[in-house]
Design a protein around this motif. Sequence first.
Motif, PDB file in Angstrom:
ATOM      1  N   ASN A 118       0.807  -1.216   0.000  1.00 22.84           N
ATOM      2  CA  ASN A 118       0.000   0.000   0.000  1.00 22.84           C
ATOM      3  C   ASN A 118       0.839   1.264   0.000  1.00 22.84           C
ATOM      4  OD1 ASN A 118      -2.693  -0.866  -0.065  1.00 22.84           O
ATOM      5  ND2 ASN A 118      -2.420  -1.698   1.985  1.00 22.84           N
ATOM      6  N   ALA A 119       1.941   1.235   0.732  1.00 20.89           N
ATOM      7  CA  ALA A 119       2.772   2.432   0.839  1.00 20.89           C
ATOM      8  C   ALA A 119       3.883   2.409  -0.203  1.00 20.89           C
ATOM      9  CB  ALA A 119       3.342   2.547   2.242  1.00 20.89           C
ATOM     10  N   LEU A 122       5.931   5.650  -0.838  1.00 11.73           N
ATOM     11  CA  LEU A 122       6.813   5.966   0.293  1.00 11.73           C
ATOM     12  C   LEU A 122       8.037   5.065   0.281  1.00 11.73           C
ATOM     13  CD1 LEU A 122       4.565   6.421   3.416  1.00 11.73           C
ATOM     14  CD2 LEU A 122       6.200   8.036   2.502  1.00 11.73           C
ATOM     15  N   TYR A 123       7.800   3.787  -0.025  1.00 14.35           N
ATOM     16  CA  TYR A 123       8.900   2.820  -0.072  1.00 14.35           C
ATOM     17  C   TYR A 123       9.928   3.252  -1.113  1.00 14.35           C
ATOM     18  CZ  TYR A 123      11.259  -1.566  -1.114  1.00 14.35           C
ATOM     19  OH  TYR A 123      12.204  -2.510  -1.348  1.00 14.35           O
ATOM     20  N   LEU A 125      10.470   6.300  -2.226  1.00 16.01           N
ATOM     21  CA  LEU A 125      11.185   7.480  -1.735  1.00 16.01           C
ATOM     22  C   LEU A 125      12.250   7.082  -0.719  1.00 16.01           C
ATOM     23  CD1 LEU A 125       8.396  10.151  -1.296  1.00 16.01           C
ATOM     24  CD2 LEU A 125      10.362  10.258  -2.802  1.00 16.01           C
ATOM     25  N   ALA A 126      11.887   6.153   0.181  1.00 16.93           N
ATOM     26  CA  ALA A 126      12.842   5.713   1.202  1.00 16.93           C
ATOM     27  C   ALA A 126      14.054   5.058   0.556  1.00 16.93           C
ATOM     28  CB  ALA A 126      12.163   4.754   2.175  1.00 16.93           C
ATOM     29  N   SER A 129      16.326   7.473  -1.223  1.00 19.30           N
ATOM     30  CA  SER A 129      17.077   8.352  -0.331  1.00 19.30           C
ATOM     31  C   SER A 129      18.226   7.610   0.337  1.00 19.30           C
ATOM     32  CB  SER A 129      16.155   8.960   0.720  1.00 19.30           C
ATOM     33  OG  SER A 129      15.691   7.962   1.577  1.00 19.30           O
ATOM     34  N   VAL A 130      18.115   6.286   0.436  1.00 19.52           N
ATOM     35  CA  VAL A 130      19.196   5.518   1.069  1.00 19.52           C
ATOM     36  C   VAL A 130      20.389   5.367   0.119  1.00 19.52           C
ATOM     37  CG1 VAL A 130      19.764   3.224   1.928  1.00 19.52           C
ATOM     38  CG2 VAL A 130      17.695   4.336   2.677  1.00 19.52           C
ATOM     39  N   VAL A 132      22.168   7.341  -1.415  1.00 20.38           N
ATOM     40  CA  VAL A 132      23.249   8.317  -1.303  1.00 20.38           C
ATOM     41  C   VAL A 132      24.384   7.826  -0.404  1.00 20.38           C
ATOM     42  CG1 VAL A 132      22.165   9.553   0.596  1.00 20.38           C
ATOM     43  CG2 VAL A 132      23.714  10.755  -0.882  1.00 20.38           C
ATOM     44  N   VAL A 159      20.429  15.434  -1.359  1.00 22.00           N
ATOM     45  CA  VAL A 159      19.515  15.806  -0.280  1.00 22.00           C
ATOM     46  C   VAL A 159      18.629  16.976  -0.713  1.00 22.00           C
ATOM     47  CG1 VAL A 159      19.428  16.793   2.026  1.00 22.00           C
ATOM     48  CG2 VAL A 159      20.920  14.888   1.573  1.00 22.00           C
ATOM     49  N   GLU A 162      16.035  15.829  -3.400  1.00 20.17           N
ATOM     50  CA  GLU A 162      15.066  14.877  -2.894  1.00 20.17           C
ATOM     51  C   GLU A 162      13.810  15.589  -2.413  1.00 20.17           C
ATOM     52  OE1 GLU A 162      17.041  11.252  -1.130  1.00 20.17           O
ATOM     53  OE2 GLU A 162      16.187  12.398   0.516  1.00 20.17           O
ATOM     54  N   LEU A 179      -1.201   5.694  -2.287  1.00 20.69           N
ATOM     55  CA  LEU A 179       0.249   5.555  -2.324  1.00 20.69           C
ATOM     56  C   LEU A 179       0.657   4.314  -3.104  1.00 20.69           C
ATOM     57  CD1 LEU A 179       1.166   6.397   1.355  1.00 20.69           C
ATOM     58  CD2 LEU A 179       2.031   7.583  -0.617  1.00 20.69           C
TER      59      LEU A 179
ATOM     60  N   GLU B  50       3.532   0.180   8.855  1.00 21.30           N
ATOM     61  CA  GLU B  50       4.420   0.393   7.707  1.00 21.30           C
ATOM     62  C   GLU B  50       4.732   1.869   7.483  1.00 21.30           C
ATOM     63  OE1 GLU B  50       1.256  -0.946   6.759  1.00 21.30           O
ATOM     64  OE2 GLU B  50       0.462   0.408   5.242  1.00 21.30           O
ATOM     65  N   ILE B  54       8.581   3.186   7.318  1.00 24.69           N
ATOM     66  CA  ILE B  54       9.162   3.791   6.124  1.00 24.69           C
ATOM     67  C   ILE B  54       9.528   5.249   6.394  1.00 24.69           C
ATOM     68  CG2 ILE B  54       8.750   4.348   3.718  1.00 24.69           C
ATOM     69  CD1 ILE B  54       7.077   1.864   3.515  1.00 24.69           C
ATOM     70  N   ILE B  57      12.904   5.418   7.996  1.00 30.63           N
ATOM     71  CA  ILE B  57      14.007   5.283   7.040  1.00 30.63           C
ATOM     72  C   ILE B  57      14.121   6.547   6.194  1.00 30.63           C
ATOM     73  CG2 ILE B  57      14.785   4.014   5.018  1.00 30.63           C
ATOM     74  CD1 ILE B  57      13.769   1.517   6.284  1.00 30.63           C
ATOM     75  N   LEU B  58      12.961   7.045   5.738  1.00 30.62           N
ATOM     76  CA  LEU B  58      12.968   8.206   4.840  1.00 30.62           C
ATOM     77  C   LEU B  58      13.529   9.439   5.529  1.00 30.62           C
ATOM     78  CD1 LEU B  58      12.080   9.204   2.087  1.00 30.62           C
ATOM     79  CD2 LEU B  58       9.845   9.669   3.020  1.00 30.62           C
ATOM     80  N   VAL B  61      17.106   8.012   8.254  1.00 33.81           N
ATOM     81  CA  VAL B  61      18.230   7.457   7.497  1.00 33.81           C
ATOM     82  C   VAL B  61      18.490   8.292   6.250  1.00 33.81           C
ATOM     83  CG1 VAL B  61      19.089   5.423   6.330  1.00 33.81           C
ATOM     84  CG2 VAL B  61      17.709   5.166   8.359  1.00 33.81           C
ATOM     85  N   GLY B  62      17.406   8.675   5.557  1.00 34.83           N
ATOM     86  CA  GLY B  62      17.581   9.325   4.262  1.00 34.83           C
ATOM     87  C   GLY B  62      17.992  10.782   4.356  1.00 34.83           C
ATOM     88  N   PRO B 125      -5.395   0.228   5.828  1.00 36.21           N
ATOM     89  CA  PRO B 125      -3.942   0.327   5.965  1.00 36.21           C
ATOM     90  C   PRO B 125      -3.548   1.390   6.989  1.00 36.21           C
ATOM     91  CG  PRO B 125      -4.667   0.940   3.753  1.00 36.21           C
ATOM     92  CD  PRO B 125      -5.852   0.504   4.488  1.00 36.21           C
ATOM     93  N   THR B 127      -1.274   3.623   6.951  1.00 41.16           N
ATOM     94  CA  THR B 127      -1.044   4.976   6.458  1.00 41.16           C
ATOM     95  C   THR B 127      -2.341   5.783   6.457  1.00 41.16           C
ATOM     96  OG1 THR B 127       0.487   3.884   4.978  1.00 41.16           O
ATOM     97  CG2 THR B 127       0.118   6.218   4.630  1.00 41.16           C
TER      98      THR B 127
END
Lengths: 348, 195
Positions: A118-119, A122-123, A125-126, A129-130, A132, A159, A162, A179, B50, B54, B57-58, B61-62, B125, B127
Amino acid sequence: METLIYLGITLLKIVAVIIPLLAAVAYFTLAERKIIGFMQIRIGPHRVNFDIIPGLRHLRGFGQPIADSIKLMFKEIIIPTNANRFLFVFAPVLSLAPALAAWAVIPFAEGWVVADINAGLLYILAMTSVGVYGIIIAGWASNSKYAFLGAMRSAAQIVSYEIAMGFALVGVLMAAGSLNLSDIVLAQQGSVLHWYWLPLFPLFAIYYISSVAETNRAPFDVAEGESEIVAGFHVEYSGMLFAVFFLAEYANIILVSALAVLMFCGGWLSPFEGTFLQPLFAWVPNIFWFLAKVSVFMFSFLWLRATFPRYRYDQIMRLGWKVFIPITIVWIVVVGIAVLAKLPPWFV
Amino acid sequence: MIKILFYFFALILIFAATRVVTVRNPVHAALFLILAFFSSAAVWLLLHAEFLAIALILVYVGAVMVLFLFVIMMLDVNLVRLREGFTRYLPVGILVSALILLQMVLVLRYWNTTEVIATTMVEIPNTTLLGMALYTTYLYPFEIAAAILLVAMIAAITLTMRARRSNKYQKPEQQVNVRRADRVRLVKMLPESRD
């Protein structure tokens, strides 16, 4: 037992995505050299041929990616003095892994997706972004000034862009109300004019330009900048480690092209939908349209590289922060109003 | 199966968190912190949270850790002096962590919401649920938090920006508006002879 079968099937799906992807990456490098060659009135690589296969005799240079990868595999990996050994070897892996992991949620056609979560957006984007970290750690672990400068430039640039890219995708998720990438594509059904490139045109343009900057490609390739800092973050890398960086860069280009297609150009939907041509092209499988659109975007990346000179660093930063981010914020408000007003034909 | 996965990620999390404070090199410490973020995101995913996983991480971490690493790598840290402080501050550290542990035990003992989460998770969900809660029930706290963050950011920028008269700046608006006629002039002249 059920878990094992599930794991096995998932593994097969992953292989079915990764193997064609890696093949596409290999031949994308050849396409880059050939296309830029033609644009600069050269021939490009033409020595390594498949002479033994009769049909491929006239495709000059088609064995080049294979020859290149064999060469890189057998070259010595040199680790600089006082470099951080573990991180030096680990950095290319860190840049390749997110580039491949992001493909898990990309729908190639209706239902053709490894993990339909579902997300999904977002996944994505995550994961992007990792990516880098590979560059930053490579620059730091190399124990070299040029590599470090390249890593710093790249980190700041990625950065910054993004944010613009994330905002552009926020507009898409507002328009689609989901999403989930498959839902976003299905929300664009209708015709070419129903795709989101039209109502979200400023976001589309910003997403496209930011994706060029995110992948460190020309004209935003200051992280490599061979005329200033030799080759940037991968200046100390040789052999297969260098090849892995290369793989990651091209896998990322294909990924951002696929995302542009999914978000703004109707994914696997046929461009003739809603016109009199639709029945004529009904036999074409959906995945063909997806791959064709992705190829157009991939081609444009090469075209950009052959056309534009490199941006100056402060100009890149100004473009990202002072031009793109304000435009995206304004257009998100516009999209919000349009969605509330149920503006036809897109937001009904 | 989920239990095995939980213990796997929890062990990595504990290991990474311990290494963050014990490892010698600050860059390695930051990288272990990233590993800790990843493992806690995995634990949250096991709870079907979730969006939080996420977002962790976003955002952390990001973005946050990238800037952290950016700064740490630029610092010229004296590793020997860093080691000296470790034993000196250890009692304070133990005291603080004991206090945090006590607080958590006190709070978590009276707070049992696991059943609620487990039942609502199935249809809608995570979100969507979070979005509903944030933009309806908690709209004002959410917006106020955003405004406070914005104010803090502007304050930090104004505090650190000390523009000096001697600094030289480029004026992008002038650079952008430059025309060819401003910089080069095409002149017609006769070829000069050699002598």
